[in-house]
Design an enzyme around this catalytic site. Structure first.
Site, PDB file in Angstrom:
ATOM      1  CG  HIS A 169      -6.645  -6.093   7.823  1.00 34.10           C
ATOM      2  ND1 HIS A 169      -5.997  -7.142   7.197  1.00 34.10           N
ATOM      3  CD2 HIS A 169      -6.492  -5.023   7.008  1.00 34.10           C
ATOM      4  CE1 HIS A 169      -5.471  -6.717   6.063  1.00 34.10           C
ATOM      5  NE2 HIS A 169      -5.737  -5.429   5.922  1.00 34.10           N
ATOM      6  CG  HIS A 181      -4.369  -0.560   5.961  1.00 39.76           C
ATOM      7  ND1 HIS A 181      -5.745  -0.558   5.996  1.00 39.76           N
ATOM      8  CD2 HIS A 181      -4.026  -1.735   5.366  1.00 39.76           C
ATOM      9  CE1 HIS A 181      -6.197  -1.667   5.450  1.00 39.76           C
ATOM     10  NE2 HIS A 181      -5.177  -2.411   5.064  1.00 39.76           N
ATOM     11  CD  GLU A 186      -3.032  -1.225   0.329  1.00 40.17           C
ATOM     12  OE1 GLU A 186      -3.079  -0.342  -0.536  1.00 40.17           O
ATOM     13  OE2 GLU A 186      -3.840  -2.164   0.384  1.00 40.17           O
ATOM     14  CG  HIS A 197      -9.112  -3.996   3.072  1.00 36.03           C
ATOM     15  ND1 HIS A 197      -8.484  -3.719   1.884  1.00 36.03           N
ATOM     16  CD2 HIS A 197      -8.121  -4.234   3.960  1.00 36.03           C
ATOM     17  CE1 HIS A 197      -7.174  -3.819   2.044  1.00 36.03           C
ATOM     18  NE2 HIS A 197      -6.927  -4.120   3.299  1.00 36.03           N
ATOM     19  CD  GLU A 238     -13.443  11.214  26.546  1.00 35.29           C
ATOM     20  OE1 GLU A 238     -12.296  10.996  26.170  1.00 35.29           O
ATOM     21  OE2 GLU A 238     -13.719  11.797  27.617  1.00 35.29           O
TER      22      GLU A 238
END
Ligand code: 2HA
Ligand code: ZN
Length: 273
Positions: free
Chosen positions: A142, A140, A117, A211, A170
């Site tokens: 999962h 990133h 990525e 994803h 919050e």
């Protein structure tokens, strides 16, 4: 002294390992990049190797020319960040045109590649840096809760933002702009990179349906904390659904507006009402 004694290396590895401990990084899932400060590059430079070959990025990120990024490696496991960091992560330098990179440290002496990525990360770093140069982290992962929600909620920015804001008080303070939701797309390519970066000028959090989550922040703690908060809210939301009980009360718009006033934040008003 070694490169692992530098504060930046310690902070990066600690954050990645915290994500691993949360269960967000099965196998080689997820990726983390960090745009280094000049002083941090100097701290690490004594340990750089003879530079690897320049590799085309397939795009130009002009405002990232000359920057250095710490990055996880493609096919590498977050669980190995503490075990064999010199294999699991690397440092990449961007060239003076912003259209190529070369490895200067790690990733198996430059024999391996940055995360699949990397294009998404760099485009998003570019957008974030242009909007606010304090942004340095793109993360990133999962996480179970948010991925599960992408099967049962409409893939709509307002629906997701409200579901998360109104579940834990919050949340509106931590992500006042809400979240963007992107329908299923092929991972690892320029298409998902472009769509995500289109949202990143406005949002710090993008949810990739079925994803995971992509998020941006100024430092390791804030970015990890943002991810953690989004996912925790999703977990609570799912627990409420699992209980099978009717919802008797929630955080109303009135409460959201009161929080906005009290905490002096600016909520995304498109997601009210
Ligand atoms: O395997 O998470 O999105 C790394 C990824 C790709
Ligand atoms: Zn992924």
């Amino acid at each position: 002294m070694s490169i692992f004694d530098t504060e930046v290396m310690k902070g990066y590895i600690r954050m990645g390992n915290e994500g691993w401990k949360q269960g967000w990084h099965e196998r080689n899932g997820g990726n983390l990049t960090y745009r280094m400060k000049a002083s941090e590059v100097e701290d690490c430079r004594p340990y750089f190797y003879d530079h690897g070959a320049w590799v085309s990025l397939g795009m130009t990120v002009e405002n990232l020319a000359g920057e250095y990024f710490m990055t996880t490696g493609t096919g590498k496991f977050f669980q190995n960040l503490v075990v064999s960091p010199e294999l699991a992560l690397g440092i990449a330098e961007i060239n003076d045109k912003g259209d190529a990179y070369r490895l200067v440290w790690g990733l198996n002496d430059g024999k391996d590649r940055p995360t699949s990525e990397f294009p998404s990360h760099l485009l998003n770093h570019s957008v974030k840096k242009a909007a606010n140069p304090d942004y340095r982290v793109i993360y990133h992962c999962h996480p179970v809760g948010v991925i599960a929600l992408t099967f049962i909620l409409p893939l709509d920015n307002k629906v997701f933002s409200r579901a998360l804001w109104c579940t834990m008080t919050e949340c509106p303070i931590i992500f006042p702009h809400g979240v963007a939701v992107i329908p299923w797309m092929m991972p690892g390519g320029l298409d998902i990179a472009k769509v995500t970066s289109g949202y990143m000028s406005e949002f710090d959090v993008a949810i990739w349906a079925h994803h995971g989550i992509f998020c941006a922040g100024t430092d390791f703690d804030n970015t990890f904390g943002l991810m953690h908060t989004v996912e925790k809210s999703a977990q609570i939301y799912l627990n409420i659904l699992h209980s099978g009980k009717p919802i008797l009360q929630t955080i109303t718009d009135e409460y959201l507006l009161a929080i906005e006033k009290d905490f002096k934040i600016t909520l995304n008003h498109e997601f009210l009402g």
